[in-house]
Write a protein that holds these residues in place. Structure first.
Motif, PDB file in Angstrom:
ATOM      1  N   GLU B 118       0.870  -1.174   0.000  1.00  9.10           N
ATOM      2  CA  GLU B 118       0.000   0.000   0.000  1.00  9.10           C
ATOM      3  C   GLU B 118       0.907   1.224   0.000  1.00  9.10           C
ATOM      4  O   GLU B 118       1.882   1.273   0.730  1.00  9.10           O
ATOM      5  N   LEU B 119       0.604   2.159  -0.844  1.00 11.42           N
ATOM      6  CA  LEU B 119       1.445   3.349  -0.957  1.00 11.42           C
ATOM      7  C   LEU B 119       0.574   4.590  -0.961  1.00 11.42           C
ATOM      8  O   LEU B 119      -0.429   4.652  -1.646  1.00 11.42           O
ATOM      9  N   VAL B 120       0.977   5.569  -0.171  1.00  9.57           N
ATOM     10  CA  VAL B 120       0.225   6.818  -0.116  1.00  9.57           C
ATOM     11  C   VAL B 120       1.189   7.990  -0.271  1.00  9.57           C
ATOM     12  O   VAL B 120       2.228   8.030   0.387  1.00  9.57           O
ATOM     13  N   LEU B 121       0.850   8.912  -1.147  1.00 10.31           N
ATOM     14  CA  LEU B 121       1.653  10.134  -1.267  1.00 10.31           C
ATOM     15  C   LEU B 121       0.899  11.227  -0.514  1.00 10.31           C
ATOM     16  O   LEU B 121      -0.334  11.257  -0.528  1.00 10.31           O
ATOM     17  N   TYR B 122       1.642  12.091   0.142  1.00  9.17           N
ATOM     18  CA  TYR B 122       1.036  13.194   0.872  1.00  9.17           C
ATOM     19  C   TYR B 122       1.434  14.502   0.258  1.00  9.17           C
ATOM     20  O   TYR B 122       2.532  14.623  -0.282  1.00  9.17           O
TER      21      TYR B 122
END
Lengths: 134, 134
Positions: B118-122
């Motif tokens: 799972e990858l999230v960019l902020y």
DNA sequence: CTGCGTGCAAATGCTTTGCAAAGAC
DNA sequence: GTCTTTGCAAAGCATTTGCACGCAG
């Protein structure tokens, strides 16, 4: 903006026990997990105190919150090199992983500005994997 | 193991309004966000109904839960190609991102088996970024 | 000593559930 | 008409907070 000096806090047995839990396990802990570890040193430690100290330590900067899907917030010692985490679906524990992705080449929509990222791998840890290999 | 036929559910105005919210926004929504959108079509829709339907839609497989640090669970339409998300720190909204990282070269400890990631960019979305550029 | 930190219990706030009434089919 | 779904209110839970006492400095 950043406070140059962290707020002074007293050294209590409770606080030390909680701090030790993170040092000794070396992995992200939930408030409940921290309570269990710390209670081995301070028997009647209350969960409220754990919550208060976790919050204080985050504000001081000695802990950082980490979150995993569907789980309550975990906390881990701050100041480590950039890293990511592994979530074991078996024992529901978080582990630290070294390194990062070579380069993030995700397309950002026009005008979006990325300031950071978070990556989590899911699977089975060494202790839990064998039970699936039978 | 997988149920071959999904459970039949009735078509109510409430359910359709909630489903439409996800289709029309095309981004992950929190129960509260889904309520607001759906209430434009069904005025006295209750939050309890939203929760019940979100849960049912996840069980049916038409929605999947997505979680962002420090935020309540978001839900998004299922069946999309593998993708990740962008979290705007400004408006606290989640957006969908196309593509994925070329290859994950994180070191896994011995015996660990990875089954997914799972990858999230902020950062700041197009609408929120300008306010920081002044 | 002084006053911060703790344990306990009460208070939140989000999510779930019980139940009678409304609605889908 | 029958059985599911809804709205409302109450119940659950994890987390936070108020308060009097205990302990650190």
């Amino acid at each position: 903006m950043a406070r140059s000096m962290m707020i002074e806090t007293r050294n209590t047995r409770q606080k030390n026990a909680i701090r030790a839990a993170f040092i000794e396990t070396g992995r992200p802990l939930s408030p409940e997990e921290a309570l269990h570890y710390a209670q081995q040193k301070v028997r009647n430690l209350s969960i409220a105190t754990v919550y208060r100290n976790l919050k204080a330590m985050v504000e001081e900067g000695s802990l950082v919150p980490v979150q995993f899907p569907g789980e309550s917030t975990r906390y881990e010692a701050s100041g480590k090199a950039h890293h990511h985490h592994f979530w074991c679906n078996g024992c529901k524990r978080a582990y630290e992983l070294e390194g990062c992705v070579p380069k993030l080449s995700l397309k950002l929509p026009r005008g979006f500005r990325s300031l950071g990222h978070e990556l989590v791998l899911y699977g089975m840890c060494a202790a839990c994997a064998p039970s699936y290999a039978s």
